[in-house]
Scaffold this motif. Structure first.
Motif, PDB file in Angstrom:
ATOM      1  N   THR A 310      48.282 -40.417  63.340  1.00  0.00           N
ATOM      2  CA  THR A 310      49.125 -41.598  63.165  1.00  0.00           C
ATOM      3  C   THR A 310      49.162 -42.396  64.472  1.00  0.00           C
ATOM      4  O   THR A 310      49.057 -41.821  65.571  1.00  0.00           O
ATOM      5  N   PRO A 311      49.326 -43.730  64.392  1.00  0.00           N
ATOM      6  CA  PRO A 311      49.382 -44.544  65.619  1.00  0.00           C
ATOM      7  C   PRO A 311      50.489 -44.112  66.573  1.00  0.00           C
ATOM      8  O   PRO A 311      50.314 -44.154  67.796  1.00  0.00           O
ATOM      9  N   ALA A 312      51.641 -43.694  66.037  1.00  0.00           N
ATOM     10  CA  ALA A 312      52.754 -43.318  66.910  1.00  0.00           C
ATOM     11  C   ALA A 312      52.424 -42.113  67.780  1.00  0.00           C
ATOM     12  O   ALA A 312      52.993 -41.955  68.868  1.00  0.00           O
ATOM     13  N   ALA A 313      51.521 -41.265  67.327  1.00  0.00           N
ATOM     14  CA  ALA A 313      51.142 -40.089  68.116  1.00  0.00           C
ATOM     15  C   ALA A 313      50.397 -40.481  69.383  1.00  0.00           C
ATOM     16  O   ALA A 313      50.333 -39.685  70.336  1.00  0.00           O
ATOM     17  N   ARG A 314      49.847 -41.698  69.407  1.00  0.00           N
ATOM     18  CA  ARG A 314      49.104 -42.169  70.582  1.00  0.00           C
ATOM     19  C   ARG A 314      49.973 -43.016  71.511  1.00  0.00           C
ATOM     20  O   ARG A 314      49.500 -43.471  72.548  1.00  0.00           O
ATOM     21  N   MET A 315      51.215 -43.256  71.145  1.00  0.00           N
ATOM     22  CA  MET A 315      52.123 -44.047  71.977  1.00  0.00           C
ATOM     23  C   MET A 315      52.769 -43.154  73.033  1.00  0.00           C
ATOM     24  O   MET A 315      52.802 -41.927  72.901  1.00  0.00           O
ATOM     25  N   PRO A 316      53.318 -43.757  74.107  1.00  0.00           N
ATOM     26  CA  PRO A 316      54.028 -42.954  75.124  1.00  0.00           C
ATOM     27  C   PRO A 316      55.206 -42.210  74.511  1.00  0.00           C
ATOM     28  O   PRO A 316      56.079 -42.821  73.900  1.00  0.00           O
ATOM     29  N   GLN A 317      55.222 -40.887  74.684  1.00  0.00           N
ATOM     30  CA  GLN A 317      56.198 -40.043  74.008  1.00  0.00           C
ATOM     31  C   GLN A 317      57.483 -39.876  74.830  1.00  0.00           C
ATOM     32  O   GLN A 317      57.461 -39.899  76.062  1.00  0.00           O
ATOM     33  N   VAL A 318      58.593 -39.693  74.126  1.00  0.00           N
ATOM     34  CA  VAL A 318      59.863 -39.354  74.749  1.00  0.00           C
ATOM     35  C   VAL A 318      59.916 -37.835  74.923  1.00  0.00           C
ATOM     36  O   VAL A 318      59.419 -37.083  74.074  1.00  0.00           O
ATOM     37  N   GLU A 319      60.524 -37.398  76.031  1.00  0.00           N
ATOM     38  CA  GLU A 319      60.590 -35.962  76.319  1.00  0.00           C
ATOM     39  C   GLU A 319      61.385 -35.221  75.245  1.00  0.00           C
ATOM     40  O   GLU A 319      62.368 -35.732  74.718  1.00  0.00           O
ATOM     41  N   GLY A 320      60.932 -34.032  74.900  1.00  0.00           N
ATOM     42  CA  GLY A 320      61.498 -33.285  73.781  1.00  0.00           C
ATOM     43  C   GLY A 320      62.986 -33.030  73.899  1.00  0.00           C
ATOM     44  O   GLY A 320      63.740 -33.157  72.921  1.00  0.00           O
ATOM     45  N   GLU A 321      63.458 -32.643  75.076  1.00  0.00           N
ATOM     46  CA  GLU A 321      64.889 -32.378  75.252  1.00  0.00           C
ATOM     47  C   GLU A 321      65.713 -33.639  75.019  1.00  0.00           C
ATOM     48  O   GLU A 321      66.806 -33.592  74.441  1.00  0.00           O
ATOM     49  N   THR A 322      65.180 -34.777  75.472  1.00  0.00           N
ATOM     50  CA  THR A 322      65.867 -36.052  75.251  1.00  0.00           C
ATOM     51  C   THR A 322      65.941 -36.367  73.761  1.00  0.00           C
ATOM     52  O   THR A 322      66.979 -36.822  73.260  1.00  0.00           O
ATOM     53  N   ILE A 323      64.853 -36.136  73.046  1.00  0.00           N
ATOM     54  CA  ILE A 323      64.841 -36.384  71.595  1.00  0.00           C
ATOM     55  C   ILE A 323      65.911 -35.540  70.909  1.00  0.00           C
ATOM     56  O   ILE A 323      66.684 -36.034  70.081  1.00  0.00           O
ATOM     57  N   ARG A 324      65.968 -34.262  71.247  1.00  0.00           N
ATOM     58  CA  ARG A 324      66.947 -33.381  70.609  1.00  0.00           C
ATOM     59  C   ARG A 324      68.374 -33.825  70.915  1.00  0.00           C
ATOM     60  O   ARG A 324      69.251 -33.795  70.039  1.00  0.00           O
ATOM     61  N   GLY A 325      68.616 -34.251  72.169  1.00  0.00           N
ATOM     62  CA  GLY A 325      69.947 -34.733  72.527  1.00  0.00           C
ATOM     63  C   GLY A 325      70.330 -35.983  71.761  1.00  0.00           C
ATOM     64  O   GLY A 325      71.471 -36.115  71.278  1.00  0.00           O
ATOM     65  N   GLU A 329      73.370 -36.734  69.027  1.00  0.00           N
ATOM     66  CA  GLU A 329      74.334 -37.826  69.149  1.00  0.00           C
ATOM     67  C   GLU A 329      74.362 -38.683  67.886  1.00  0.00           C
ATOM     68  O   GLU A 329      75.428 -39.137  67.453  1.00  0.00           O
ATOM     69  N   LEU A 330      73.205 -38.912  67.293  1.00  0.00           N
ATOM     70  CA  LEU A 330      73.156 -39.656  66.033  1.00  0.00           C
ATOM     71  C   LEU A 330      73.896 -38.902  64.933  1.00  0.00           C
ATOM     72  O   LEU A 330      74.672 -39.492  64.168  1.00  0.00           O
ATOM     73  N   ARG A 331      73.660 -37.603  64.836  1.00  0.00           N
ATOM     74  CA  ARG A 331      74.348 -36.806  63.817  1.00  0.00           C
ATOM     75  C   ARG A 331      75.854 -36.814  64.043  1.00  0.00           C
ATOM     76  O   ARG A 331      76.640 -36.871  63.089  1.00  0.00           O
ATOM     77  N   ALA A 332      76.277 -36.780  65.318  1.00  0.00           N
ATOM     78  CA  ALA A 332      77.708 -36.803  65.620  1.00  0.00           C
ATOM     79  C   ALA A 332      78.324 -38.141  65.207  1.00  0.00           C
ATOM     80  O   ALA A 332      79.451 -38.188  64.685  1.00  0.00           O
ATOM     81  N   ALA A 333      77.591 -39.237  65.423  1.00  0.00           N
ATOM     82  CA  ALA A 333      78.104 -40.559  65.033  1.00  0.00           C
ATOM     83  C   ALA A 333      78.259 -40.641  63.516  1.00  0.00           C
ATOM     84  O   ALA A 333      79.258 -41.169  63.008  1.00  0.00           O
ATOM     85  N   ILE A 334      77.272 -40.122  62.785  1.00  0.00           N
ATOM     86  CA  ILE A 334      77.353 -40.132  61.319  1.00  0.00           C
ATOM     87  C   ILE A 334      78.497 -39.234  60.858  1.00  0.00           C
ATOM     88  O   ILE A 334      79.254 -39.588  59.944  1.00  0.00           O
TER      89      ILE A 334
END
Length: 392
Positions: A310-325, A329-334
């Protein structure tokens, strides 16, 4: 969902298909079918874990794997020692795929449910940069109106009190049919054909594809449930553009506001991705603020995971720990929006469809305790308390 020797993973379309496969294979102990999911890398890992558990539980059975992961990860899954056979996604509803003959599936044999999932569409013609599902499901295909009506009639005859329309891209329904009808016309045909149908619920919708008639029916038809689940994916326009989505934030907000102006009790759900490549802290905060602006109370949060090819796999990635955090936060807001919404429902008379586990769903998809009610009964309940995400 697990029915008999069929284990379904992933979306509501997979649930509907898994029930059909279960009706096809019956309770035969010599066959196990895993209907897999590939929407994220975690979904593929779950598929592999499920395969291993199923083999341990059924060491002598013939183990089949079908579903999206059977397409996108075919070689890897076929190489697993636990797997006997891979069934292509397009052949999962054929008896011959499981060594049971060549006739088509008898869909009317599906076990009765209080809420019946009816697939009206499959596949996808879009090219979202993060998504591998078109490779697993193929191009968009619509079920003809008469096919949908026959399936609904069968489910109603067998006691279903609510019909849920599902699809990979349900709002694309009709684009490949003669005259290119829109989903609103199918919903209108269902309501007209079955005046005794009490509840019709729509699965995940693409807001960019909601046609005027469908909007009108969601806004004003009491038998269409006041529950809108949108494939939003993100709350920042730049990320939406990089995802190759077909809406922006303002359009999503305007759609919800316009519907709520006509149907104030509308409950909104959404799919959201946390940590998409190039996502900054400001982009993430836009995601959280969208949850609050739209009052999203039913949320599916997906931590981004790159899918090879997929094209997104070739884009600059966000660090895994940041993604999980950020996902947390999104789940907490919901969860905060959901809690406030549930508290507002206390003391409010709700029309609740009782299910077999002593619980049920209101029209807006609130989970409500239904002690003593027969499954399939629709009753008015005014909850007096909230305990562990359940209105009592």
């Amino acid at each position: 969902m697990s029915g008999g020797q069929v284990i379904g993973l992933g979306c509501r379309l997979n649930i509907a298909e898994s029930e059909s496969i279960a009706a096809l294979t019956g309770d035969r102990g010599d066959r196990v079918v895993i209907n897999s999911c590939a929407v994220t890398a975690e979904a593929v890992r779950q598929t592999r874990r499920t395969i291993r558990r199923a083999r341990r539980a059924h060491p002598a059975a013939c183990l089949f794997v079908t579903g999206c992961a059977a397409e996108t990860e075919r070689a890897a899954l076929a190489a697993m020692p636990e797997v006997d056979e891979i069934v292509p996604n397009g052949r999962k509803l054929l008896p011959a795929s499981y060594g049971l003959g060549s006739e088509t599936i008898r869909r009317g044999a599906v076990p009765a449910r209080t809420r019946a999932f009816v697939a009206v569409q499959n596949g996808c013609d879009h090219a979202c940069t993060f998504c591998i599902i078109p490779r697993g499901r193929g191009p968009s295909r619509s079920a003809a109106v008469d096919v949908v009506l026959r399936e609904i009639e069968s489910q109603l005859d067998r006691g279903a009190a609510e019909i849920v329309l599902t699809g990979v891209d349900a709002t694309a329904w009709g684009a490949d049919l003669p005259g290119q009808p829109r989903l609103g016309s199918l919903v209108a045909a269902i309501l007209s054909r079955f005046p005794h149908l009490a509840r019709l619920r729509l699965s995940s919708l693409d807001g960019a594809e909601i046609d005027p008639l469908l909007f009108e029916l969601i806004a004003g038809e009491r038998r269409v449930m006041p529950h809108l689940h949108l494939s939003l994916q993100h709350g920042h326009d730049l990320i939406l553009k990089r995802m190759k989505r077909r809406h922006n934030r303002a359009q999503a907000a305007a759609l919800v506001a316009a519907l709520r102006a006509q149907r104030p009790g509308l409950a909104v759900g959404a799919d959201l991705i946390a940590g998409f490549p190039t996502e900054t802290a400001a982009h993430h905060h836009a995601n959280i603020s969208l949850v609050r602006e739209l009052g999203i109370v039913h949320g599916h949060v997906f931590p981004f995971s790159p899918r090879q090819g997929t094209p997104a796999a070739r884009m600059p990635q966000v660090e895994g720990e940041t993604i999980r955090g950020r996902a947390g936060e999104l789940r907490a807001a919901i969860a905060a929006e959901r809690l406030a919404w549930q508290r507002r429902l206390i003391g409010t008379p709700l029309q609740v469809l009782a299910e077999r586990d002593g619980r049920g769903y209101s029209e807006s998809y609130a989970r409500v305790a239904t002690p003593g009610l027969v499954a399939g009964t629709i009753a008015t309940i005014a909850p007096s308390a909230l305990e562990d995400d359940l209105l009592i």
